[in-house]
Write an enzyme that holds these catalytic residues in place. Structure first.
Site, PDB file in Angstrom:
ATOM      1  N   TYR B 114       8.663   1.198  20.061  1.00  0.00           N
ATOM      2  CA  TYR B 114       9.307   0.869  21.369  1.00  0.00           C
ATOM      3  C   TYR B 114       9.142   1.990  22.558  1.00  0.00           C
ATOM      4  CZ  TYR B 114      11.773  -2.897  19.070  1.00  0.00           C
ATOM      5  OH  TYR B 114      12.467  -4.045  18.523  1.00  0.00           O
ATOM      6  N   GLU B 210       5.971   4.331 -11.328  1.00  0.00           N
ATOM      7  CA  GLU B 210       5.503   3.468 -10.152  1.00  0.00           C
ATOM      8  C   GLU B 210       6.659   2.885  -9.457  1.00  0.00           C
ATOM      9  OE1 GLU B 210       2.467   0.745 -10.958  1.00  0.00           O
ATOM     10  OE2 GLU B 210       2.889  -0.358  -9.614  1.00  0.00           O
ATOM     11  N   ASP B 262       1.526   1.067 -13.956  1.00  0.00           N
ATOM     12  CA  ASP B 262       0.994  -0.289 -14.578  1.00  0.00           C
ATOM     13  C   ASP B 262      -0.349  -0.383 -14.933  1.00  0.00           C
ATOM     14  OD1 ASP B 262       3.536  -1.262 -14.189  1.00  0.00           O
ATOM     15  OD2 ASP B 262       3.274  -2.527 -12.332  1.00  0.00           O
TER      16      ASP B 262
END
Lengths: 796, 382
Positions: B114, B210, B262
């Site tokens: 911005y 994770e 994972d």
């Protein structure tokens, strides 16, 4: 209304003169009322007789009764009943057909006599006070030409007989073919208004003009003269006072000047018609005629009143004209006339309209080459025709030999071929033609069909020519790119023909519609039945996508495009007598497609180049757009003088894109040789404002006084690399109109006319010379490679 | 996402070293502007050299065990159609950063978007089309100036959570990570020593998981109390803040880092990034990479080793297979027998497994059996 005082006085006079004409029409010297009574009585008796017979025999008719009603039908009678076959289906088309037939005849006559045509078309509204709801009204169509005139004894035949003419029996390229046109128009006028045709013709400049009024007798196919005297009133002075603008033009000496019309013919026909602008209108016909006949000057005085509901019907006539004010400001004296010996298409010769008078100026000063008449080619002759030819020749030259007949009456039969043919039918070369019977003729016919003969001669064809095509398009269509191509002659059914095509692209043409196809046969515009025409099919079948155009499958391409197709032939195969569409012969369509593809390739090259130029312009815009932001940021960080930095960057941006432009032009041969402006048969106009909209930009608080200016001026990327930069930017044209004439060295003509103010053309010898010195290259359509073009009849 | 930019740095807390750092950054920005101006005024094309953040410009330093950035740099040119706008954006952001340093304030990435956003004068074009454009330019500036994001006074949104036997000081506030309830301490994007100092640490190791779902399981089971450790999660691919914090825990406090991720190419790559750094931030590997990080699971063998049910299998699709092969071919995996075997087995299995799959055995199987067993057996990949 200026004409009003003269009209009432003229009309009663005409009526009194014509009174005997009606009497002549009747079979005897009966009064019309008596005649009618007599015939209805006859019919009553006839009917009664038939009823009695039917009762007696139980049959509806007997052979005898039928025989009593079988009789000759005159051609005129047939067409009077079937007027739609000749293009008189409705009042609007009738008006158009009348103008068309008269103008065609005038152009043919002028060209045959070697006169540059100057034709004035006048349509007068004879019922200006009719209610707005009237579907049709009475008009008087007058066409005045500066042709050779018609000798007195031929007037009746030319104007008063159907199927009488000089053009039907020969194989020669001309606008008219059958000799139906003008007499049919006169007949239509007579049927709808009862008024005879009025003809003024002056075949001899030193003698007064003939003034003849004639009505056609449909039963006898003969004209009946109602008035026959001599007058000095040619060109008829009446037309000069029809309206205030006509008077003004007459005062300038540009309307029907006696010096322009030393000989000539004027024909006036009164008819029931409807004047309405738009597609298929007289206006469109004359516009297109002007395009295909750039050597003609045509003036059109429109009627004072136009059919009211024309607004919804005027859809996409996309040709634009100068407004009256424009024309008056730019051209106060006289409409631009080409200068003698000027052999370049002029970009300043434009159609203009002034207060109800449309002027189609002359764009070139040469007549089309004179065409030769040819004998039929053996391959185009059918058995019946062959038998007839044998008979005719026997009558014309009793005792002629078969050997001579073959040589004299056919083209491309050499003495050797003739003797071979004689041997083939087991006749000696001295055999008399009279000995040829039906069987022998059939054998001969078969031999002729199988014979290995050269194609028919082609000097019977007069193409419009690449240069004149461009001149015509330039005059009538406001576009930015013009390309034309003229094919070598080809043959269908033993008849030679030649196809020419031209396209105009961009400029003021509307880009959202389908392309407009304008069709011509022997320089005559074809306005109706577009989709039935071979040319339309050729346009649809050409793959315009190859040339960067939108092209929906099975339809016309979409874009700001006008496509012109012209077929020149000794016999154009129309689909009907009203000559509206060209029959779809494979040979014709193939040639049309080849011509279109040639134009398309040129357009494709141009569009690609234009896209490249646009990209460059955008590129420059992009740089300039961001320079202000960069300057502000950098100056805020390290306090560099913003003005200085901005100027430095702007200078660099301009320099860099200029360098890019330069590289583009010098970027190897490929680009240079493909420069669309270098091709034959291409004209490109610099359309003002065609460049991408420039980004005008200030720089906030550091606003430099040389903020980026709108670049529609001299910085508009020019597609003409060689155009001098300091030249007025308005309209430049680089016309390569080489090879318009066989044998003439192809010349790179640079038509630079300055602005359209009619100022004398500025010659630019250095660039022109440089151009001419450069070896011309062209794309070999077969190999796709560029090869040098030898200066010659270089229509490829 | 921290939509409203809030000044995070506290002026009163800025140390002397920070001031020096700001002076250094400032002079680099001025150098950049000077080079643009001098080139422009001399009639030469302004250019900014931007080191390439691509795989081809990433060097695998086997000795140090981390990815490093090569010397290749791209020139960002003003007079190049594809780069003109980016050049302008680079200048704009350079100026914004200068203003931030002067004001002694920081802005989020979104705040920077911005800050630089306005309409280019004389057009309808905006300086930045979206935040992604702005983020890219800021990363370019980081490498181009040789200054880190925090040195440019820019921070990213918070991501990642920590809890465990450690007390830290965050901008002067002492935070006891043992008393963070169920939510944990949100790891800020800037965790440099001038912002966060380690005060008291009893933990013996760090377990990084994770996702926050798994992290929540461990926190609820008070795993960190039982095993005396720090528990962190990175919300998938860990942010720079999380990685930098892990690296500091490892580097400054000597805590080993164990990762529970994972069993899929995504998890493998997260480990790779934690361990040897990422391609796009190779220039920061020095600060971020943890070469002795350890991967404790989930492993491909666990399907049989832990006797998991068929239901936990997530079939590998074409993208997964392609990505797995790609990872196996990275130089830092290529010479590693353990990882080659791991990926090979996963590909042969043809399925992936999430850490949550262990829940099928028992709700607390992962915290009470799986991780403790692996740690005890020192069964991990490095």
């Amino acid at each position: 209304m200026d004409a009003s005082p003269s009209r009432p006085s003229a009309a009663p006079a005409a009526r009194t003169r014509r009174a005997p004409a009606h009497a002549d029409d009747a079979q005897a010297s009966l009064l019309p009322a008596e005649e009618e009574e007599l015939s209805s009585a006859k019919a009553r008796i006839e009917r009664k007789k038939r009823e009695l017979e039917k009762e007696a025999t139980g049959r509806r008719a007997t052979a005898e009764s039928m025989a009593s009603r079988q009789r000759d039908i005159s051609v005129s009678e047939f067409f009077a009943k079937n007027r739609h076959l000749l293009g008189f289906d409705n009042p609007r088309k009738a008006l158009l057909t009348t103008v068309k037939e008269a103008v065609d005849n005038s152009l043919d006559a002028c060209e045959e006599a070697g006169i540059l045509p100057d034709i004035t078309v006048i349509i007068e509204d004879l019922q200006p006070d009719r209610p707005a709801s009237a579907k049709s009204a009475r008009y008087r169509v007058s066409v005045v030409d500066n042709g050779p005139g018609i000798v007195r004894k031929q007037v009746e035949n030319v104007f008063g007989r159907l199927l009488y003419g000089s053009k039907f029996h020969r194989l020669k390229m001309s606008r008219g073919q059958q000799g139906i046109g003008i007499s049919a128009a006169g007949m239509y006028g007579l049927i709808t208004t009862g008024r005879p045709m009025v003809i003024h013709t002056r075949p001899d400049a030193r003698r007064p003009a003939h003034h003849i009024e004639l009505a056609m007798n449909t039963k006898t196919n003969r004209a009946e003269v109602t008035t026959d005297d001599e007058t000095e009133d040619f060109p008829p002075q009446r037309f000069l006072t029809l309206s205030s603008s006509a008077r003004r033009l007459a005062a300038e000496g540009t309307l029907l000047a006696s010096s322009d019309y030393v000989t000539g013919t004027s024909v006036s026909i009164e008819l029931e018609g409807r004047y309405q602008k738009g597609r298929g209108s007289v206006d469109e016909f004359l516009e297109l005629t002007a395009i295909a006949n750039p050597h003609a000057r045509i003036t059109f005085i429109t009627p004072s009143r136009v059919a009211d509901d024309d607004a919804d019907d005027t859809a996409p006539i996309r040709f634009t004209r100068n407004s009256a004010r424009d024309a008056a400001a730019a051209n106060p004296a006289a409409p631009a006339q080409p200068e003698p010996g000027d052999d370049k298409p002029r970009t300043d010769v434009k159609t203009e309209e002034r207060d109800g008078i449309i002027l189609f100026p002359r764009a070139v000063n040469e007549l089309p080459p004179e065409t030769k008449e040819i004998q039929p080619h053996p391959k185009g002759v059918e058995l019946g025709t062959l038998l007839q030819m044998v008979k005719d020749h026997e009558v014309a030259q009793p005792g002629a030999t078969l050997y001579n007949f073959l040589q004299d009456r056919f083209s491309r039969i050499s003495p050797a071929t003739a003797s071979k043919l004689c041997d083939g039918v087991k006749m000696s070369s001295r055999a008399k033609l009279g000995d040829v019977d039906h069987d022998l003729a059939e054998k001969l016919f078969k031999l002729l069909q199988d014979a290995d003969l050269p194609p028919p001669p082609t000097d019977c064809l007069a193409p419009i020519g690449v240069r004149q095509l461009l001149a015509g398009m330039l005059k009538g269509v406001r576009a930015e790119f013009y390309a034309a191509s003229s094919r070598e002659p080809a043959v269908y059914r033993g008849r030679p023909f030649l196809i020419e095509a031209a396209i105009a692209f961009g400029g003021e043409l509307s880009g959202d519609d389908s392309a407009r196809v304008i069709r011509f046969a022997n320089r005559v515009p074809l306005l109706f039945q577009q989709s039935a025409c071979s040319s339309f099919k050729a346009v649809v079948e050409t793959n315009w996508r190859n040339y960067d155009l939108q092209h929906p499958r099975g339809a016309l391409p979409v874009g700001p495009l006008v496509i012109m197709i012209h077929m020149a032939s000794v016999w154009v195969p129309f689909t009907s007598e009203s000559k509206e569409a060209i029959a779809d012969y494979d040979e014709i369509r193939k040639e049309m497609k080849l011509a279109l593809m040639e134009c398309g390739r040129k357009l494709g090259t141009y569009l690609k180049k234009r896209a490249r130029m646009r990209r460059e312009a955008e590129r420059r815009d992009v740089f300039e757009r961001y320079i202000g932001e960069i300057t502000k940021a950098v100056s805020a960080i390290n306090g560099t003088d913003a003005r200085k930095l901005y100027d430095a960057l702007l200078t660099q941006a301009k320099k860099r894109t200029a360098v890019a432009d330069l590289q583009l032009d010098e970027d190897g041969k490929a680009i240079k040789d493909e420069d669309p402006a270098d091709q034959d048969g291409v004209i490109i106009l610099d359309a003002p404002g065609s460049a991408a909209a420039p980004a005008s930009q200030g720089l906030g608080e550091v606003k430099p006084d040389r903020a980026i200016k709108s670049r529609s001026g001299d910085e508009t990327p020019s597609l003409l690399g060689d155009a001098p930069a300091d030249e007025p930017p308005a309209r430049r044209a680089n016309a390569k109109a080489s090879a318009a004439k066989p044998g003439k060295p192809a010349k790179a003509a640079k038509g630079d006319k300055g602005e359209k103010s009619g100022k004398p053309a500025k010659s630019e010898p250095p660039p022109a010379a440089a151009k001419a010195a450069k070896p011309k290259m062209r794309l070999d359509p077969k190999t796709g490679k560029l090869k040098p073009v030898d200066d010659g009849p270089g229509l490829f | 996402m921290a939509k409203k930019a809030a000044a995070a740095a506290n002026a009163s807390n800025v140390t002397k070293s920070v001031k020096e750092r700001d002076t250094r950054t400032m002079s680099r920005i001025v150098d950049l502007a000077d080079s643009v101006a001098s080139k422009a005024l001399a009639g030469r094309e302004p250019k900014v050299a931007i080191p390439l953040r691509t795989k081809s410009n990433t060097i695998w330093n086997r000795k140090r065990g981390m990815l490093e950035m090569g010397d290749a740099a791209a020139e960002r040119e003003l007079f190049n159609l594809n780069q003109a706008k980016q050049f302008m954006q680079t200048c704009l952001h350079a100026n914004s950063i200068k203003e931030l340093i002067e004001a002694e304030k920081t802005l989020s990435l979104r705040g920077m978007f911005y800050k630089g956003l306005h309409t280019v004068q004389g057009t309808k074009e905006k300086t930045f089309a979206d935040q992604d454009e702005s983020d890219g330019i800021l990363e370019d500036l980081e490498v181009s100036l040789g200054s880190l994001r925090e040195e440019l006074h820019i921070f990213a949104k918070k991501k990642g959570t920590m809890i465990g036997n450690i007390t830290i000081v965050d901008t002067g506030d002492e935070i006891d990570c043992r008393r963070m309830g169920s939510g944990g301490y949100a790891i800020p994007s800037i965790v440099e020593p001038d912002v966060i100092q380690f005060k008291k640490c009893d933990a013996k190791f760090v377990l990084h998981v994770e996702k926050d779902t798994v992290w929540g399981r461990f926190n609820e089971d008070k795993f960190w109390q039982k095993h005396n450790c720090i528990l962190t999660e990175g919300g998938g691919q860990p942010s720079r803040g999380v990685r930098r914090l892990l690296q500091r825990l490892n580097n400054e406090l000597g805590l080993p880092i164990y990762c529970l991720l994972d069993c899929d190419p995504w998890g493998h790559y997260i480990f790779s990034v934690i361990k040897q750094g990422s391609i796009s931030l190779a220039f920061e590997s020095n600060r971020l990479a943890i070469p002795d990080a350890k991967f404790i699971g989930i492993r491909s063998k666990d399907y049989t080793a832990c006797d998991l049910s068929d239901d936990v299998k997530v079939e590998m699709n074409d993208t997964d297979i392609k990505r797995a092969k790609e990872i196996a071919a990275y130089p830092w995996f290529l010479g590693h027998k353990g990882w080659q075997a791991e990926i090979d087995l996963m590909l042969r299995n043809g399925f992936k497994m999430e850490v949550e799959s262990l829940i099928t055995k028992d709700i607390s199987y992962v915290t009470e059996e799986y991780v403790p067993q692996r740690l005890k057996a020192k069964d991990w990949l490095v």
